[in-house]
Enzyme design. Structure first.
Site, PDB file in Angstrom:
ATOM      1  N   ARG A  13       0.838  -1.209   0.000  1.00 24.46           N
ATOM      2  CA  ARG A  13       0.000   0.000   0.000  1.00 24.46           C
ATOM      3  C   ARG A  13       0.876   1.265   0.000  1.00 24.46           C
ATOM      4  NH1 ARG A  13      -0.326   4.697   2.689  1.00 24.46           N
ATOM      5  NH2 ARG A  13       0.100   3.601   4.641  1.00 24.46           N
ATOM      6  N   ASP A  14       1.560   1.535   1.091  1.00 22.94           N
ATOM      7  CA  ASP A  14       2.354   2.767   1.183  1.00 22.94           C
ATOM      8  C   ASP A  14       3.465   2.739   0.133  1.00 22.94           C
ATOM      9  OD1 ASP A  14       3.557   5.116   2.068  1.00 22.94           O
ATOM     10  OD2 ASP A  14       3.378   4.607   4.171  1.00 22.94           O
ATOM     11  N   HIS A 205       5.770   4.483  12.454  1.00 24.21           N
ATOM     12  CA  HIS A 205       5.660   4.435  10.980  1.00 24.21           C
ATOM     13  C   HIS A 205       6.626   5.495  10.458  1.00 24.21           C
ATOM     14  CE1 HIS A 205       3.152   4.059   7.165  1.00 24.21           C
ATOM     15  NE2 HIS A 205       3.702   5.242   6.977  1.00 24.21           N
ATOM     16  N   HIS A 207       9.119   7.041   7.836  1.00 22.00           N
ATOM     17  CA  HIS A 207       9.691   7.150   6.487  1.00 22.00           C
ATOM     18  C   HIS A 207      11.168   7.502   6.664  1.00 22.00           C
ATOM     19  CE1 HIS A 207       6.131   6.749   3.834  1.00 22.00           C
ATOM     20  NE2 HIS A 207       5.494   6.960   4.982  1.00 22.00           N
ATOM     21  N   CYS A 238       4.247   9.282  -0.076  1.00 25.48           N
ATOM     22  CA  CYS A 238       2.845   9.659  -0.165  1.00 25.48           C
ATOM     23  C   CYS A 238       2.708  10.702  -1.267  1.00 25.48           C
ATOM     24  CB  CYS A 238       2.375  10.228   1.174  1.00 25.48           C
ATOM     25  SG  CYS A 238       0.728  10.940   1.100  1.00 25.48           S
ATOM     26  N   ASN A 247       9.127   4.009   3.369  1.00 31.90           N
ATOM     27  CA  ASN A 247       9.148   3.593   4.773  1.00 31.90           C
ATOM     28  C   ASN A 247      10.475   2.932   5.074  1.00 31.90           C
ATOM     29  OD1 ASN A 247       6.034   3.303   4.059  1.00 31.90           O
ATOM     30  ND2 ASN A 247       6.285   3.592   6.258  1.00 31.90           N
TER      31      ASN A 247
HETATM   32  P1  HMG Z   1     -13.141  14.368  -2.174  1.00 28.93           P
HETATM   33  O1  HMG Z   1     -12.885  14.723  -3.608  1.00 28.93           O
HETATM   34  O2  HMG Z   1     -13.296  15.478  -1.187  1.00 28.93           O
HETATM   35  O3  HMG Z   1     -14.345  13.333  -2.002  1.00 28.93           O
HETATM   36  O4  HMG Z   1     -11.951  13.426  -1.705  1.00 28.93           O
HETATM   37  P2  HMG Z   1     -15.861  13.369  -2.385  1.00 28.93           P
HETATM   38  O5  HMG Z   1     -16.574  12.648  -1.302  1.00 28.93           O
HETATM   39  O6  HMG Z   1     -16.284  14.770  -2.739  1.00 28.93           O
HETATM   40  O7  HMG Z   1     -15.918  12.466  -3.712  1.00 28.93           O
HETATM   41  C1  HMG Z   1     -15.354  12.877  -4.941  1.00 28.93           C
HETATM   42  C2  HMG Z   1     -15.336  11.687  -5.893  1.00 28.93           C
HETATM   43  O8  HMG Z   1     -14.506  10.641  -5.364  1.00 28.93           O
HETATM   44  C3  HMG Z   1     -16.725  11.058  -6.095  1.00 28.93           C
HETATM   45  O9  HMG Z   1     -16.719  10.494  -7.424  1.00 28.93           O
HETATM   46  C4  HMG Z   1     -16.719   9.919  -5.109  1.00 28.93           C
HETATM   47  O10 HMG Z   1     -17.608   8.873  -5.449  1.00 28.93           O
HETATM   48  C5  HMG Z   1     -15.278   9.442  -5.195  1.00 28.93           C
HETATM   49  P3  HMG Z   1     -17.438  11.252  -8.653  1.00 28.93           P
HETATM   50  O11 HMG Z   1     -18.867  11.410  -8.208  1.00 28.93           O
HETATM   51  O12 HMG Z   1     -16.705  12.567  -8.783  1.00 28.93           O
HETATM   52  O13 HMG Z   1     -17.212  10.298  -9.782  1.00 28.93           O
HETATM   53  N1  HMG Z   1     -14.857   8.763  -3.964  1.00 28.93           N
HETATM   54  C6  HMG Z   1     -14.349   7.528  -3.903  1.00 28.93           C
HETATM   55  N2  HMG Z   1     -14.104   6.619  -4.866  1.00 28.93           N
HETATM   56  C7  HMG Z   1     -13.583   5.429  -4.453  1.00 28.93           C
HETATM   57  N3  HMG Z   1     -13.302   5.142  -3.162  1.00 28.93           N
HETATM   58  C8  HMG Z   1     -13.525   6.034  -2.191  1.00 28.93           C
HETATM   59  C9  HMG Z   1     -14.076   7.290  -2.551  1.00 28.93           C
HETATM   60  N4  HMG Z   1     -14.430   8.376  -1.849  1.00 28.93           N
HETATM   61  C10 HMG Z   1     -14.909   9.279  -2.707  1.00 28.93           C
HETATM   62  N5  HMG Z   1     -13.233   5.743  -0.916  1.00 28.93           N
HETATM   63  C11 HMG Z   1     -11.156  11.639  -0.329  1.00 28.93           C
HETATM   64  C12 HMG Z   1     -11.872  12.976  -0.373  1.00 28.93           C
HETATM   65  C13 HMG Z   1     -10.849  11.330   1.125  1.00 28.93           C
HETATM   66  C14 HMG Z   1     -12.035  10.551  -0.921  1.00 28.93           C
HETATM   67  C15 HMG Z   1      -9.837  11.763  -1.161  1.00 28.93           C
HETATM   68  O14 HMG Z   1      -9.158  12.896  -0.749  1.00 28.93           O
HETATM   69  C16 HMG Z   1      -8.959  10.574  -1.040  1.00 28.93           C
HETATM   70  O15 HMG Z   1      -9.290   9.489  -1.525  1.00 28.93           O
HETATM   71  N6  HMG Z   1      -7.805  10.745  -0.390  1.00 28.93           N
HETATM   72  C17 HMG Z   1      -6.879   9.641  -0.139  1.00 28.93           C
HETATM   73  C18 HMG Z   1      -5.472  10.135  -0.232  1.00 28.93           C
HETATM   74  C19 HMG Z   1      -4.517   9.003   0.047  1.00 28.93           C
HETATM   75  O16 HMG Z   1      -4.830   7.843  -0.138  1.00 28.93           O
HETATM   76  N7  HMG Z   1      -3.309   9.344   0.504  1.00 28.93           N
HETATM   77  C20 HMG Z   1      -2.304   8.369   0.810  1.00 28.93           C
HETATM   78  C21 HMG Z   1      -2.633   7.548   2.001  1.00 28.93           C
HETATM   79  S1  HMG Z   1      -2.277   8.369   3.536  1.00 28.93           S
HETATM   80  C22 HMG Z   1      -0.580   8.112   3.765  1.00 28.93           C
HETATM   81  O17 HMG Z   1       0.095   7.647   2.880  1.00 28.93           O
HETATM   82  C23 HMG Z   1       0.014   8.415   5.112  1.00 28.93           C
HETATM   83  C24 HMG Z   1       0.292   7.137   5.922  1.00 28.93           C
HETATM   84  O18 HMG Z   1       1.166   6.271   5.220  1.00 28.93           O
HETATM   85  C25 HMG Z   1       0.932   7.513   7.271  1.00 28.93           C
HETATM   86  C26 HMG Z   1       2.112   8.467   7.100  1.00 28.93           C
HETATM   87  O19 HMG Z   1       3.100   8.128   6.426  1.00 28.93           O
HETATM   88  O20 HMG Z   1       2.005   9.559   7.666  1.00 28.93           O
HETATM   89  C27 HMG Z   1      -0.994   6.366   6.228  1.00 28.93           C
HETATM   90 MG    MG Z   2       3.316   6.422   5.139  1.00 29.09          MG
END
Ligand code: HMG
Ligand code: MG
Length: 293
Positions: A13-14, A205, A207, A238, A247
């Site tokens: 995933r990450d 966690h 990086h 990310c 990581n």
């Molecule tokens: P948004 O644009 O504000 O969401 O995004 P929305 O609710 O307005 O929806 C917009 C569109 O996205 C719609 O589709 C929804 O259906 C769709 P449309 O009608 O335009 O065709 N949608 C989805 N589709 C599939 N699966 C879903 C989903 N939700 C909405 N779950 C949202 C808000 C949170 C969804 C977006 O910003 C997002 O997906 N963000 C994820 C970002 C991400 O994954 N970042 C990396 C992971 S975090 C990380 O790496 C840190 C970590 O490792 C720890 C660290 O290192 O610190 C964990």
């Molecule tokens: Mg991370």
């Protein structure tokens, strides 16, 4: 007898969410299957996030459908909202993770809402996950520094961690998202957190942007943490944390733990097999070279 440490593999995933090369769904599945034969008990397989935000995870359902489920391994997925949770549940995830930030800037960039809004959004996801009998994990990003706002206060991390634990997360993983945490900064952070939170409910966690991740694990062990996230081959970053590296790499982490007398229960030969498999398939391969023997 040596004390047990859990290594939580987040590479699929990450590691792959921001990978410049296009990794085929079949290769992701093959990687997870290889990781399932290493003794790991927890593997973060994918994330059910918006494919517009993170195109590399658009095949989440296909990945979950294709993997072999090894007994004793928990397969986890990130779920930012109820839509993601429903998809993860339908795909048979054993565990889901909600992911918040200790800094407003990163919260806005990563999940398009404030910290307070994110916690409101996560509450029904947490309730649904617990109701469905799934394991619920939490993440707090930017526990030391935010790519948009600079230094983050330990108190801000404590507040978001408390909120996630209050929703029923069995553990909160502390993300040094951009890998700028020094051992001194991690020491300060954990001194504050463990004053009010049991270390068994926290994971590290880290990086590895500045090469401090292993030293930060050492510091965290000293504060009683016993779970550490890592990515095979040190893959990752990310998409919303510019410049962040992968990581901490799984093989060197396991080697360091073994040298310190900690028992992770992992097969290094099998881990190297998984690492070698990935090194042929990703553009971040130079980082993999460093992890050999
Ligand atoms: P948004 O644009 O504000 O969401 O995004 P929305 O609710 O307005 O929806 C917009 C569109 O996205 C719609 O589709 C929804 O259906 C769709 P449309 O009608 O335009 O065709 N949608 C989805 N589709 C599939 N699966 C879903 C989903 N939700 C909405 N779950 C949202 C808000 C949170 C969804 C977006 O910003 C997002 O997906 N963000 C994820 C970002 C991400 O994954 N970042 C990396 C992971 S975090 C990380 O790496 C840190 C970590 O490792 C720890 C660290 O290192 O610190 C964990
Ligand atoms: Mg991370």
């Amino acid at each position: 007898m040596s004390e047990r440490v859990t290594v939580y593999e987040v590479g699929p995933r990450d590691g792959l969410q921001n990978e410049p090369s296009l990794v085929a769904t079949g290769d992701k599945i093959a990687l997870i299957d290889l990781l399932s034969d290493t003794g790991l008990t927890r593997i973060e397989a994918t994330s059910f996030v918006s494919p517009k935000w993170v195109p590399r995870m658009a095949d989440a359902a296909a990945v979950m459908a294709g993997i072999r489920r090894a007994p004793g391994v928990r397969y986890a997925a990130l779920t930012p909202n109820l839509k993601g949770f429903e998809a993860a549940k339908a795909a048979g995830a054993d565990e889901v993770a909600i992911f918040a930030s200790a800094s407003e800037g990163f919260s806005r960039q990563n999940i398009n809402c404030t910290i307070a809004e994110s916690l409101e959004r996560f509450a029904p996801v947490a309730a649904a996950a617990l109701d469905a009998g799934l394991h619920l994990r939490g993440y707090v990003s930017c526990v030391v520094e935010c790519p948009y706002e600079g230094a983050v206060a330990p108190e801000a991390v404590a507040s978001v961690t408390d909120a996630l634990l209050g929703m029923g997360c069995y553990e909160v993983s502390l993300g040094d998202t951009i890998g700028r945490g020094t051992p001194e900064a991690i020491d300060r952070l954990l001194a504050r957190l463990t004053a009010t939170i049991e270390p068994a409910r926290l994971a590290g966690h880290f990086h590895d942007t500045d090469g401090n991740a292993l030293a930060n694990v050492e510091v965290a062990l000293g504060h009683g943490l016993r779970t550490f996230d890592s990515a095979i081959g040190g893959l990752g970053g990310c998409p919303y944390a510019p410049g962040a590296r992968g990581n901490v790499s799984t093989v060197p982490l396991v080697q360091m733990l073994a040298a310190g007398g900690w028992e992770a229960g992992l097969d290094l030969t099998a881990l190297r097999r998984a690492e070698a498999f990935m090194s042929d398939r990703v553009a971040t391969a130079p980082k993999l070279v460093r992890t050999a023997p």
